[in-house]
Design an enzyme around this catalytic site. Sequence first.
Site, PDB file in Angstrom:
ATOM      1  N   HIS A  25       0.859  -1.193   0.000  1.00  0.00           N
ATOM      2  CA  HIS A  25       0.000   0.000   0.000  1.00  0.00           C
ATOM      3  C   HIS A  25       0.891   1.237   0.000  1.00  0.00           C
ATOM      4  O   HIS A  25       1.259   1.772   1.038  1.00  0.00           O
ATOM      5  CB  HIS A  25      -0.924  -0.005   1.227  1.00  0.00           C
ATOM      6  CG  HIS A  25      -2.070   0.943   1.104  1.00  0.00           C
ATOM      7  ND1 HIS A  25      -3.391   0.534   1.052  1.00  0.00           N
ATOM      8  CD2 HIS A  25      -2.116   2.290   0.997  1.00  0.00           C
ATOM      9  CE1 HIS A  25      -4.189   1.579   0.943  1.00  0.00           C
ATOM     10  NE2 HIS A  25      -3.417   2.667   0.913  1.00  0.00           N
ATOM     11  N   HIS A  27       1.320   4.853  -2.321  1.00  0.00           N
ATOM     12  CA  HIS A  27       0.775   5.713  -3.370  1.00  0.00           C
ATOM     13  C   HIS A  27       1.885   6.475  -4.095  1.00  0.00           C
ATOM     14  O   HIS A  27       2.736   7.101  -3.455  1.00  0.00           O
ATOM     15  CB  HIS A  27      -0.205   6.724  -2.775  1.00  0.00           C
ATOM     16  CG  HIS A  27      -1.493   6.125  -2.310  1.00  0.00           C
ATOM     17  ND1 HIS A  27      -2.608   6.057  -3.117  1.00  0.00           N
ATOM     18  CD2 HIS A  27      -1.855   5.565  -1.121  1.00  0.00           C
ATOM     19  CE1 HIS A  27      -3.600   5.483  -2.455  1.00  0.00           C
ATOM     20  NE2 HIS A  27      -3.167   5.175  -1.232  1.00  0.00           N
ATOM     21  N   ASP A  29       1.618   9.249  -5.927  1.00  0.00           N
ATOM     22  CA  ASP A  29       1.531  10.696  -5.723  1.00  0.00           C
ATOM     23  C   ASP A  29       1.718  11.087  -4.265  1.00  0.00           C
ATOM     24  O   ASP A  29       1.670  12.270  -3.933  1.00  0.00           O
ATOM     25  CB  ASP A  29       0.217  11.259  -6.273  1.00  0.00           C
ATOM     26  CG  ASP A  29      -1.007  10.556  -5.731  1.00  0.00           C
ATOM     27  OD1 ASP A  29      -0.857   9.520  -5.063  1.00  0.00           O
ATOM     28  OD2 ASP A  29      -2.129  11.032  -5.978  1.00  0.00           O
ATOM     29  N   GLY A 186      -9.605   7.764  -2.646  1.00  0.00           N
ATOM     30  CA  GLY A 186     -10.235   9.069  -2.506  1.00  0.00           C
ATOM     31  C   GLY A 186     -11.132   9.096  -1.288  1.00  0.00           C
ATOM     32  O   GLY A 186     -11.058   8.218  -0.428  1.00  0.00           O
ATOM     33  N   HIS A 213      -9.817   0.430  -0.866  1.00  0.00           N
ATOM     34  CA  HIS A 213      -9.719   1.271   0.324  1.00  0.00           C
ATOM     35  C   HIS A 213     -11.038   1.160   1.106  1.00  0.00           C
ATOM     36  O   HIS A 213     -12.102   1.511   0.588  1.00  0.00           O
ATOM     37  CB  HIS A 213      -9.522   2.732  -0.065  1.00  0.00           C
ATOM     38  CG  HIS A 213      -8.096   3.124  -0.325  1.00  0.00           C
ATOM     39  ND1 HIS A 213      -7.434   2.787  -1.487  1.00  0.00           N
ATOM     40  CD2 HIS A 213      -7.214   3.829   0.431  1.00  0.00           C
ATOM     41  CE1 HIS A 213      -6.203   3.275  -1.443  1.00  0.00           C
ATOM     42  NE2 HIS A 213      -6.040   3.918  -0.288  1.00  0.00           N
ATOM     43  N   GLU A 216     -11.109   2.953   6.603  1.00  0.00           N
ATOM     44  CA  GLU A 216     -10.176   4.007   6.994  1.00  0.00           C
ATOM     45  C   GLU A 216     -10.957   5.214   7.513  1.00  0.00           C
ATOM     46  O   GLU A 216     -10.869   5.569   8.688  1.00  0.00           O
ATOM     47  CB  GLU A 216      -9.283   4.408   5.826  1.00  0.00           C
ATOM     48  CG  GLU A 216      -8.261   5.489   6.178  1.00  0.00           C
ATOM     49  CD  GLU A 216      -7.474   5.994   4.979  1.00  0.00           C
ATOM     50  OE1 GLU A 216      -6.415   6.602   5.190  1.00  0.00           O
ATOM     51  OE2 GLU A 216      -7.935   5.809   3.832  1.00  0.00           O
ATOM     52  N   ASP A 313       1.621   3.903   3.111  1.00  0.00           N
ATOM     53  CA  ASP A 313       0.545   4.701   2.537  1.00  0.00           C
ATOM     54  C   ASP A 313       1.144   5.822   1.688  1.00  0.00           C
ATOM     55  O   ASP A 313       1.154   5.739   0.471  1.00  0.00           O
ATOM     56  CB  ASP A 313      -0.386   5.249   3.614  1.00  0.00           C
ATOM     57  CG  ASP A 313      -1.732   5.706   3.053  1.00  0.00           C
ATOM     58  OD1 ASP A 313      -2.049   5.350   1.902  1.00  0.00           O
ATOM     59  OD2 ASP A 313      -2.474   6.402   3.769  1.00  0.00           O
TER      60      ASP A 313
END
Length: 371
Positions: A25, A27, A29, A186, A213, A216, A313
């Site tokens: 996991h 990302h 960006d 998102g 996702h 969370e 993350d």
Amino acid sequence: MILDAHGDYTIDGVSVRSLPKVSLHDHLDGALRPATVIELADEAGIDLPETDAASLADWFAERSDSGSLVEYLKTFDITTSVMQTAEGLRRVAREFVEDLAADGVVYGEVRWAPEQHLAGGLTLDEAVEAVQAGIEDGEDSIDADGGSIRVGQLITAMRHTDRSLEIAELAVRHRDGGAVGFDIAGPEDGFPPSRHRAAFDYLATQFFPVTVHAGEAAGLDSIRSALIDGRALRLGHGVRLASDLDVVSRSGDEVLVTFGDLSRWVRDREITLELSPSSNLQTGAIEAWGEELADHPFDLLYQLGFSVTVNVDNRLQSGTSLTKELALLARAFDYDLEDLQAFQLNAAAGAFLTVEEREELIELIAEGFDL
């Protein structure tokens, strides 16, 4: 546990960074180097809140530590803005792979949303191809230096838009070109996986792996929808699943727990939980249990036999690495090398690879830990 001058951690005399790791996991960006953000922003004429790397890193950390996933996500407006060209995407992906290798990662999956990188005129396919080129550049660079790493793409759809079926089709088109799985990301609360049932139905017909996702910023209904509507093989975070556990009593290290149907299903089916300790603190995902890492239900889930994994993350926003996350958990819960190995074996078992490839990865981890 000892922290050395180079930012590495030592447990029982063993460097945590040197241990083979699996990152599920992570990302794209959320993993840019601050210096790269500055250089790409300067080329694109984009104004930044800070213009030197150290200050910009501090800005991201301060804005991300808000206790709100919505506020946390706003920091990505800057990182995605400098990732709108093939050259920018290729560079960021290459550096991502290099940074994983420096962190001791031997297998990683990078998730990112191509639909957020079209402002410069790229098509969805061109964006995926640019990232794949960067990944291969990074893999080749590490190989040339005598190392070894493999990284696959998790093609992600934004859950608050209506392009998920299109993105699912994109992922399947690139399954032989680096794409290993699909995700939705998102704002979670208010945008359940059920909104994207058509995309998940299509992926199921194509036998294409899915992680979602869930758990969370939203609770058990989100997790339930990820499993039923999304057919998720893994849960992105999934930390709020712990609210489906009723702790009846504690005595020393012994905990008596009553399982809900959902938590028992996830545990018994060995559905992988992609937990991200520092991020879970920043976004308020563990607010029901407390505000410190020691309050995180990670250890409870681990002791009860859930397939827990450790993840970053977003390396930039959380100012972290997989090495650091493992070390923080070891300090909070008195874990030893055997525990850290268990987390890597869980991640290897949950990787979107063939059985044979997962077995090879498990052997590599066992050899690296050599316990």
